[in-house]
Scaffold this motif. Structure first.
Motif, mmCIF file in Angstrom:
data_model
loop_
_atom_site.group_PDB
_atom_site.id
_atom_site.type_symbol
_atom_site.label_atom_id
_atom_site.label_comp_id
_atom_site.label_asym_id
_atom_site.label_seq_id
_atom_site.Cartn_x
_atom_site.Cartn_y
_atom_site.Cartn_z
ATOM 1 N N ILE A 99 0.846 -1.200 0.000
ATOM 2 C CA ILE A 99 0.000 0.000 0.000
ATOM 3 C C ILE A 99 0.880 1.249 0.000
ATOM 4 C CG2 ILE A 99 -1.591 1.330 1.405
ATOM 5 C CD1 ILE A 99 -2.931 -1.267 2.147
ATOM 6 N N GLY A 100 1.912 1.222 0.859
ATOM 7 C CA GLY A 100 2.814 2.366 0.903
ATOM 8 C C GLY A 100 3.468 2.610 -0.446
ATOM 9 N N THR A 101 3.874 1.536 -1.076
ATOM 10 C CA THR A 101 4.528 1.652 -2.374
ATOM 11 C C THR A 101 3.614 2.264 -3.417
ATOM 12 O OG1 THR A 101 5.640 -0.363 -1.789
ATOM 13 C CG2 THR A 101 5.792 0.310 -4.039
ATOM 14 N N PHE A 102 2.415 1.724 -3.493
ATOM 15 C CA PHE A 102 1.473 2.245 -4.487
ATOM 16 C C PHE A 102 1.209 3.716 -4.229
ATOM 17 C CE2 PHE A 102 -0.851 -1.893 -5.837
ATOM 18 C CZ PHE A 102 0.334 -2.320 -6.392
ATOM 19 N N SER A 103 1.116 4.015 -2.951
ATOM 20 C CA SER A 103 0.801 5.400 -2.630
ATOM 21 C C SER A 103 1.950 6.320 -3.016
ATOM 22 C CB SER A 103 0.492 5.506 -1.158
ATOM 23 O OG SER A 103 0.279 6.821 -0.810
ATOM 24 N N ILE A 104 3.165 5.874 -2.772
ATOM 25 C CA ILE A 104 4.289 6.779 -3.025
ATOM 26 C C ILE A 104 4.497 6.961 -4.522
ATOM 27 C CG2 ILE A 104 6.355 5.318 -3.160
ATOM 28 C CD1 ILE A 104 7.445 7.113 -0.941
ATOM 29 N N ILE A 105 4.133 5.953 -5.306
ATOM 30 C CA ILE A 105 4.240 6.138 -6.754
ATOM 31 C C ILE A 105 3.162 7.094 -7.236
ATOM 32 C CG2 ILE A 105 4.171 4.939 -8.970
ATOM 33 C CD1 ILE A 105 5.077 2.464 -7.480
ATOM 34 N N GLY A 106 2.061 7.113 -6.489
ATOM 35 C CA GLY A 106 0.993 8.031 -6.865
ATOM 36 C C GLY A 106 -0.139 7.345 -7.590
ATOM 37 N N LEU A 107 -0.429 6.118 -7.186
ATOM 38 C CA LEU A 107 -1.540 5.424 -7.824
ATOM 39 C C LEU A 107 -2.805 5.652 -7.016
ATOM 40 C CD1 LEU A 107 0.182 2.027 -8.604
ATOM 41 C CD2 LEU A 107 -0.165 3.931 -10.114
ATOM 42 N N PRO A 108 -3.912 5.918 -7.651
ATOM 43 C CA PRO A 108 -5.157 5.986 -6.916
ATOM 44 C C PRO A 108 -5.556 4.585 -6.457
ATOM 45 C CG PRO A 108 -5.570 6.190 -9.252
ATOM 46 C CD PRO A 108 -4.097 6.126 -9.064
ATOM 47 N N PRO A 109 -6.335 4.425 -5.448
ATOM 48 C CA PRO A 109 -6.981 5.459 -4.643
ATOM 49 C C PRO A 109 -6.195 5.788 -3.384
ATOM 50 C CG PRO A 109 -7.943 3.341 -4.158
ATOM 51 C CD PRO A 109 -6.779 3.080 -5.051
ATOM 52 N N PHE A 110 -4.905 5.894 -3.463
ATOM 53 C CA PHE A 110 -4.136 6.173 -2.256
ATOM 54 C C PHE A 110 -3.747 7.653 -2.205
ATOM 55 C CE2 PHE A 110 -3.313 1.771 -3.526
ATOM 56 C CZ PHE A 110 -3.951 1.151 -2.483
ATOM 57 N N VAL A 111 -3.238 8.046 -1.039
ATOM 58 C CA VAL A 111 -3.096 9.481 -0.798
ATOM 59 C C VAL A 111 -2.024 10.097 -1.699
ATOM 60 C CG1 VAL A 111 -1.473 9.215 1.101
ATOM 61 C CG2 VAL A 111 -2.926 11.189 1.013
ATOM 62 N N GLY A 112 -1.049 9.282 -2.102
ATOM 63 C CA GLY A 112 -0.005 9.822 -2.960
ATOM 64 C C GLY A 112 -0.563 10.339 -4.275
ATOM 65 N N PHE A 113 -1.633 9.746 -4.726
ATOM 66 C CA PHE A 113 -2.244 10.223 -5.969
ATOM 67 C C PHE A 113 -2.793 11.623 -5.774
ATOM 68 C CE2 PHE A 113 -6.346 10.701 -8.179
ATOM 69 C CZ PHE A 113 -5.826 10.956 -9.421
ATOM 70 N N ILE A 136 10.703 6.106 -13.254
ATOM 71 C CA ILE A 136 11.839 5.424 -12.618
ATOM 72 C C ILE A 136 11.417 4.900 -11.254
ATOM 73 C CG2 ILE A 136 14.151 5.766 -11.708
ATOM 74 C CD1 ILE A 136 14.587 7.860 -13.817
ATOM 75 N N GLU A 137 10.692 5.766 -10.529
ATOM 76 C CA GLU A 137 10.218 5.394 -9.202
ATOM 77 C C GLU A 137 9.365 4.134 -9.285
ATOM 78 O OE1 GLU A 137 7.653 8.356 -7.638
ATOM 79 O OE2 GLU A 137 8.511 8.173 -5.650
ATOM 80 N N GLY A 138 8.447 4.137 -10.252
ATOM 81 C CA GLY A 138 7.605 2.966 -10.441
ATOM 82 C C GLY A 138 8.441 1.737 -10.711
ATOM 83 N N ALA A 139 9.467 1.908 -11.547
ATOM 84 C CA ALA A 139 10.279 0.753 -11.928
ATOM 85 C C ALA A 139 10.906 0.114 -10.707
ATOM 86 C CB ALA A 139 11.350 1.181 -12.922
ATOM 87 N N TYR A 140 11.501 0.923 -9.824
ATOM 88 C CA TYR A 140 12.182 0.232 -8.731
ATOM 89 C C TYR A 140 11.242 -0.209 -7.632
ATOM 90 C CZ TYR A 140 12.695 4.809 -6.336
ATOM 91 O OH TYR A 140 12.487 6.013 -5.751
ATOM 92 N N PHE A 141 10.127 0.508 -7.455
ATOM 93 C CA PHE A 141 9.210 0.048 -6.410
ATOM 94 C C PHE A 141 8.465 -1.212 -6.827
ATOM 95 C CE2 PHE A 141 9.312 4.208 -4.091
ATOM 96 C CZ PHE A 141 9.737 3.639 -2.921
#
Lengths: 226, 494, 119, 613
Positions: B375-389, B420-425
């Protein structure tokens, strides 16, 4: 090459500072807040020493932070040095003269330090300076009498209680008088006498104990290492 | 007008300090209770901070300390921006303290708890204070406790990183002090509002030089590009609970202090264009360095650099929506990075290695921890529905609202970094779930006291991701407080 | 000469700052670097104290009656420096303890050789 | 609010499956089937509705769900195929551990796609688009091993696409101050052309990547071949068609006919891209030896037909494009399911060189595959015929001979690879190790049966789907096609399936008669033939080995996926560069101090000399 480059960088930085310094006439004027403190300090806080009235009065919150920093240093030092293996060095005993001389000086040093921090609001000095002198007394003992250690429990308690007194005195200010943190709620007394300046001497005494014991614990840890 | 009664915000600092001072005595009296002290302290802070919200939304609270006359004594200025940071700090402190109940097993635990409390208390002091020298003092509280905590484990990496961090941090604080001195010499005051009233806007070299000194000094803690060399070492060597706080709180506090000085004191509009580039470069360098890391904590540390770059970028847009985006990104980064570090902490603890390749198959062995990590990873990449988006969305929106070609180009760079962020996460996600591990040992879930804070972080990430509107009003007022120099002046000087 | 007289304190302070930074830039030995930090801090402290100087001023202590308040030097830099010194001391203590540990772990204080944490 | 509750229900259901999977393992499969069926039912019941609702407020943007004919058709296809592939999964995933995770993600993908087509504003469109991206990523990775790089490729392309779409959305928002689709379509005409083209390019990257238009296709072949087969069916059948939906939405709903086709340069570029997307993947498909990879390349090519249809922009072509989307979803899903059944029974073998002769062992699967292939080629009486007819017709009629020729080449190639697929799996000689292979289980047969039926049904009665499509293109602003139950009447030529049906019937009777007369021939064993005394190894007779070898040799030398190679090279370059960048953190604290002072000195120096700030 690297040194040359470093020098160039530093010269640029200093040139920048000099440009700024041009705006500040040297030795001419007092600053805005400085003027105010000198003019009103003794009436508002009751301390003859304006530096003290700034340190423990107007800017006492800084001092709280400063005490915290010192506390942190002691704690951090302890945390870092705890995990080392203790090595037993054979420390050569100090000579009799040194030994006796230090034992003789020790109470005098403590007395002097007490004078410094009790009179912090009257003369140059205060809790920090006094605390440093306390620590130097203990340092003498450490150097002259190997094997002697401070009472850790007592040291810790004086460390904690010193800080707590500061905060509690500050917090009492929230409930009396003008209701602000670190308010000087005790009577100001007469200028230039020992019992004046409200809470300032009390805080300075607490600080003296606290600073002294913190420096002691730093010294203690360092001595254990060597 | 009727005076509103409220709990004095100075307690936010005084109570944790007092508790920290009590801990050494408690060690003799009731040793078991020590680890609960940070929990109690930050719970108190959290509650007090939250109760202050409605008051602060109406007007800034000015708290005088040690004297009544405003520019001459220190005061705390509790505005929406400061309170927002303070809530984040106490929340992170509270949850990480719960996490540390079980996690911290080595070293002198008493000292750990004291240092941890003082670290965050220093952070609260920095965000609430209205006086630049006081800011310096609390900044030092923050820094010194983090030096000590980085070296807390006492291993080779920790000591090495700690000493490097200390050298760079001390240079930073010396530079900051020089800056404060130069300012004090010219204007004879230390109160931020008073300074701001005398400095309309930064225009002469005598203002820029102190500003540069302060930016550099604070920039070291805020991990802006050329000044952030300490960060990957320090964040990767500290205990994970501390990495969570350092990454989630400390660098953001540094950034906040920097922005407070730039916006409120100097109002340096012209400098923002430079910071815009600096932010994007920081982002780029951080993400690129993280890309080929094999050490997970180092990767997360570099990713923090990247996120800070994004926040700097958002703040440097210097519009209300840009600042809102920056604050939102701060919140989101705190939640994400704290969650990631906490989850990583127990994953490292169970596998005994920081290499990503050793995390194979943890998705089965530690399902909940791995889920939270995901969840943290998805959020930090900025995927919805998480707060990073939500936060990235706000930043993009703010940048595009400028309608300049420059911003479109910068956003293209940001997209590249996100890729790049997405790639490594995503690589880590694959390692967790889709690679077979060598040993077939049974489930080893994290301790329950570690799962609870992770769960709360994950829940917040999800809830704020779906309902960002709940905090938007608060964030908007924080942004406008930081942006609007005059209202700050009026609220402090009356 | 007049220049030197007027600015001697600044020159001293800046000189110390410069020396401190220079040591930090070019020296590899940790102890030397810590000394550099100390010199840097001293320089900064001296600089701040200098800011509060007043020609022919007295110490800001009302130890006697009828002292002119506007002939006293600025007390604020002194208070600030008091704080700064204590902070410097704290950093110094921590740095030294770290140096002890560093030597325990690496058996050297040459920071050029201690490069495990990189990239 | 019914749409919103439906989505909530589906999401909650998906989570329920995951948690039920932990404690009651049997329930999760039942739940998955029931939920997907209920979704299908809901959507089917929504036929003919046209409304939109505001369900959420996200950062000041009002989010809408909306249904009309256009989204209904897509939604129905999605839920229908989703339902069938979940049924298919029942046996496909039976002996896999951790399949609760699989079902949950399967439902997530379906819900997200449903959300995409039901989205009434661009923000919720984007949100569902992203949810679809990450859940797809998890599903592609599901089979581990070589699936991991495939899914990595997918997600990276996907992030690039979706972020450029996000920029497009926000750019559009700055221009128009709204993200609601129904409002955008009114406002867009007041925007200057440059901005429109910029937005179209940004969106096209996103949709082009999903739709695997060359040069964005490179994620598709590995992803399709590595995903679990039921999911490959969804991936190929509908997921990549979300790109088609996006293009339709962008061109015909948001921008509108009267603007988009005045941007002539743009449409020509898109048409040429479509033609390239038809030709090259077709021939790459011929070269493949992995059944699913072959189908994957075929998907790229067929997506090219659809893309051609919708970017060509006449009512016939758009109708053809939409219809071909529908048909392709059906027959490609069918073919993937058939390959999945083979894969399931052979324990994961998809290599065309080592299969063969399955016609006896799995006759039903053969029939399904045959029907699917017929549809794919576009033989009469299958649905593919009608949609391809529409596309060809419009290309020829409107004077685009090159595009028509490209489409034609594509069809030839399609015949070649379809034959290769069927031959190499089902015909020829059965390898010894597959002697004991069993028939496909019922839960696999059922979806295949349904899909095959639909192919024939739509092939004979194209009027039924075309009526729906007619309504859609009318809503785009076209004139309606003149559709009868059995075909299309237009001024340039009629299509009437009845005639074809009759012709086919006659031919069929002739063939039967012809073979009746040849019944007297003697069947011999495969090895019972003359070899001049020399021993011939069995493999010599295995026709499945290196099928189309000469063509292979001819094409292989200059038909490579250069674009993929380019992407991989640049990725490696970026990786290399990144590795170099982090070397600035040298580990020596002196250089760190240098960075700090350099920063300060440069700032001061610049300001002193030039006063830039």
């Amino acid at each position: 090459m690297k040194k040359f480059f470093s020098l160039i960088l530093l010269i640029i930085i200093v040139v920048g500072m000099i440009y700024t310094i041009h705006q500040i006439p040297f030795g001419k004027n007092q600053s805005k807040i400085g003027k105010y403190f000198v003019a009103n300090g003794k009436d508002e806080t009751g301390a003859a020493n304006i530096v003290t009235s700034v340190v423990v009065g107007y800017r006492s919150f800084d001092t709280l932070g400063e005490v915290t920093v010192l506390f942190l240093a002691a704690i951090g030092l302890g945390a870092i040095l705890t995990t080392t293996k203790k090595q037993n060095h054979d420390i050569e005993k100090a000579s009799l003269i040194l030994n006796t001389g230090c034992r003789f000086l020790f109470p005098l040093v403590l007395l002097f330090s007490a004078y410094i921090f009790i009179h912090g609001h009257l003369s140059p000095g205060g809790g920090f300076q006094g605390g440093a002198v306390v620590a130097s007394g203990f340092l003498l003992i450490y150097l002259a009498c190997p094997g002697k250690r401070i009472n850790k429990v007592g040291n810790t308690i004086s460390e904690s209680v010193g800080g707590l007194i500061f905060i509690i005195l500050g917090a009492i200010g929230l409930f009396v008088g003008d209701r602000y943190f670190l308010a000087n709620f005790l009577p100001k007394g007469e200028l230039n006498t020992l019992f004046s300046a409200g809470i300032i001497p009390i805080i300075y005494i607490a600080l003296g104990f606290k600073v002294g014991s913190e420096l002691n614990s730093v010294i203690d840890k360092m001595m254990e290492e060597s | 007008m009727k005076e509103i009664t409220y709990i004095n915000p100075v307690l936010l600092i005084a109570v944790p300090l007092a508790l920290a001072f009590i801990i050494p005595i408690l060690k003799f009296v009731w040793e078991k209770s020590i680890k609960w002290i940070p929990v109690a302290g930050f719970l108190f802070d959290l509650i007090v901070s939250i109760t202050l919200i409605p008051i602060v939304l109406q007007k800034n609270i000015i708290v005088k300390i040690g004297g009544t006359t405003t520019p001459f004594s220190i005061n705390l200025v509790v505005g929406p921006a400061g309170l927002l940071l303070s809530i984040m700090i106490s929340l992170a402190g509270f949850l990480v303290a719960i996490y540390a109940l079980k996690y911290i097993q080595e070293g002198d635990k008493t000292k750990y708890h004291i240092l941890f409390m003082l670290l965050l208390t220093g952070a609260i002091g920095v965000v609430l204070t209205g006086d630049i020298f006081n800011l310096f003092v609390f900044f030092e509280v923050l820094c010194i406790s983090s030096y000590a905590l980085v070296g807390y484990l006492g291993n080779r990496a920790g000591i090495e990183s700690s000493i490097k961090y200390l050298i760079q941090g001390s240079i930073g604080s010396s530079l900051l002090l020089v800056g404060i001195g130069l300012i004090y010499g010219q204007y004879g005051t230390l109160n931020m509002a008073d300074l701001a009233a005398q400095i309309k806007t930064a225009d002469s070299i005598s203002l820029f030089v102190p500003m540069f000194f302060m930016i550099t000094g604070l920039g070291i803690e805020a991990a802006i590009f050329p000044l952030n060399s300490w960060l990957p070492d320090a964040h990767s060597s500290a205990p994970s609970s501390i990495s969570a706080v350092l990454s989630g709180i400390a660098i953001e506090v540094g950034l906040y202090a920097m922005m407070r000085i730039l916006f409120t004191i100097f109002a340096a509009e012209s400098f923002m264009g430079f910071l815009l580039f600096l932010g994007v470069i920081t982002l780029l360098i951080g993400e690129m360095s993280a890309f080929s890391q094999n050490n997970i904590k180092r990767m997360l540390a570099y990713s923090s650099i990247g996120q800070i770059g994004l926040i700097v970028f958002a703040f440097s847009i210097a519009t209300a929506s840009g600042l809102s985006g920056g604050f939102f990104q701060m919140i989101s980064h705190t939640l994400n990075k704290a969650l990631l570090f906490l989850a990583t902490g127990f994953m490292i603890y169970r596998t005994g290695s920081m290499e990503i390749s050793s995390f194979r198959g943890l998705g089965k062995k530690m399902p909940l921890t791995a889920l939270f990590f995901t969840i943290g990873t998805f959020s930090i990449i900025g995927l919805p529905p998480f707060v990073g988006f939500a936060s990235k969305f706000l930043i993009f929106k703010a940048a595009l609202a400028k309608q300049e070609l420059l911003f479109i180009i910068l956003i293209a760079v940001i997209i590249l970094t996100t890729v790049i962020e997405g790639a490594y996460f995503f690589r880590i996600i694959q390692t967790l779930y889709f690679k077979e591990s060598d040993d077939k040992s049974s489930k080893q879930e994290s301790a329950i006291t570690a799962l609870i804070p992770m769960f709360i972080f994950a829940l917040l990430i999800l809830i704020l991701g779906i309902y960002p509107n709940w905090i938007m009003k608060f964030i908007h007022s924080a942004a406008s407080e930081l942006l609007n120099k005059m209202s700050y002046l009026r609220s402090v000087l009356g | 000469m007049d220049f030197l007289y007027n600015y001697i304190y600044y020159i001293g302070a800046f000189g110390l700052i410069l020396i401190g930074l220079y040591i930090l830039l070019v020296k590899h030995n940790l102890i030397k670097m810590i000394i550099g930090l100390s010199i840097l801090e001293t320089g900064v402290n001296l600089f701040i104290i200098t800011l509060g100087y007043l020609d022919n001023g007295t110490a800001p202590i009302f130890s006697k009656e009828n002292l002119e308040s506007n002939m006293m030097v600025d007390p604020v830099p002194q208070a600030l420096v008091l704080t700064a010194i204590v902070i410097g001391l704290a950093v110094l203590a921590l740095a030294l303890s770290l140096a002890i540990r560093l030597y325990d772990s690496f058996k050297t204080l040459n920071l050029k050789k201690i490069k495990e944490q990189k990239w | 609010m019914i749409l919103f509750y439906m989505m909530i229900f589906a999401f909650v259901g998906a989570f329920l499956i995951y948690f039920a999977g932990k404690s009651f393992p049997r329930i999760k499969e039942i739940l998955a089937v029931v939920i997907s069926f209920l979704l299908f039912l809901f959507v089917a019941l929504l036929y003919g509705k046209d409304f939109q609702i505001n369900y959420h407020n996200f950062l000041g943007f009002h989010l809408f769900l909306r249904i009309n004919m256009f989204s209904w058709l897509f939604a129905l296809t999605i839920t229908f195929l989703g339902f069938l592939s979940i049924i298919f999964s029942l046996s496909y995933m039976k002996d896999k551990k951790n399949n609760a995770f699989y079902y949950m993600n399967m439902l997530f993908v379906n819900i997200a796609m449903l959300g995409i087509v039901l989205a009434g504003d661009l923000i919720s469109f984007f949100i569902f688009w992203e949810i679809m991206s990450w859940s797809t990523f998890l599903l592609i990775s599901y089979k581990k091993g070589s699936a991991l790089p495939a899914s990595m490729k997918y997600i990276i392309m996907s992030i690039i696409g979706s972020l450029s779409m996000l920029i497009g959305i926000l750019y559009l928002y700055d221009l128009t101050d709204t993200t609601i689709i129904s409002q955008l379509s009114h406002i867009i005409r007041f925007i200057n052309k440059g901005d429109v083209i910029f937005v179209v390019i940004l969106f096209s990257i996103a949709f082009g990547i999903k739709n695997a238009v060359i040069p964005f296709h490179n994620w598709l072949p590995p992803a399709h071949s590595e995903a679990p087969s039921p999911f490959s069916a969804i991936l190929s059948g509908i997921l990549i068609k979300m790109g088609v939906y996006g293009f339709l939405l962008l061109f015909y709903v948001i921008i509108g006919l009267d603007i988009i086709f005045h941007l002539t340069g743009l449409t020509i570029v898109l048409n040429v891209l479509a033609a390239i997307t038809i030709i090259f993947p077709t021939f790459l498909a011929i070269l493949q030896n992995d059944a699913k990879r072959l189908l994957a390349w075929s998907t790229v090519a067929q997506a090219g037909y659809i893309f051609m249809g919708i970017t060509y922009g006449t009512e016939l072509s758009v109708a053809g494009g939409i219809f071909h989307f529908l048909n392709h979803a059906i027959f490609k899903a069918l073919m993937f399911l058939a390959v999945g059944a083979i894969e399931y029974r052979t324990k994961g073998i998809r290599d065309l060189n080592s299969l063969g002769g399955f016609i006896k062992k799995m006759p039903f699967t053969f029939a399904a595959m045959l029907i699917g292939a017929m549809g794919l080629i576009g033989l009469p009486l299958t649905n593919g015929f009608v949609s391809k007819w529409l596309i060809y017709k419009t290309l020829i009629l409107n004077g685009s001979p090159f595009l028509a020729f490209a489409a034609l080449i594509g069809t030839w190639g399609t015949i070649l690879y379809s034959y290769k697929l069927i031959h190499n799996i089902f015909l020829g000689q059965l390898p010894a190790k597959f002697e004991n292979i069993q028939k496909a289980p019922f839960s696999m047969k059922m979806p295949m049966m349904i899909l095959s039926t639909i192919i024939i049904f739509f092939g004979i009665l194209p009027g039924i789907p075309l009526q729906f499509i007619n309504k859609i293109i009318v809503s785009f602003g076209y004139h309606p096609l003149n559709v009868s139950l059995f075909g299309i009447v237009s001024d340039s030529g009629n299509l009437n399936i009845i005639n074809i049906l009759a012709a086919t019937f006659v031919i069929g009777v002739l063939i039967v008669l012809f073979f009746r007369s040849g019944r007297k021939s003697v069947r011999v064993d495969q090895y019972d033939n003359y070899a001049a005394g020399s021993f011939i190894p069995k493999e010599k007779y295995s026709y499945t080995n290196s099928f189309y070898a000469p063509l292979d040799r001819f094409l292989n030398s200059f038909l490579k996926d250069y674009i993929d190679i380019f992407y991989c090279k640049s990725a490696a370059l970026i990786r290399h560069f990144c590795n170099g960048i982090r070397k600035i953190y040298t580990g020596y604290v002196g250089s760190y101090v240098m960075y700090i002072l350099l920063f300060l000195a440069v700032l001061i120096f610049v300001q002193l000399n030039w006063s830039v700030f």
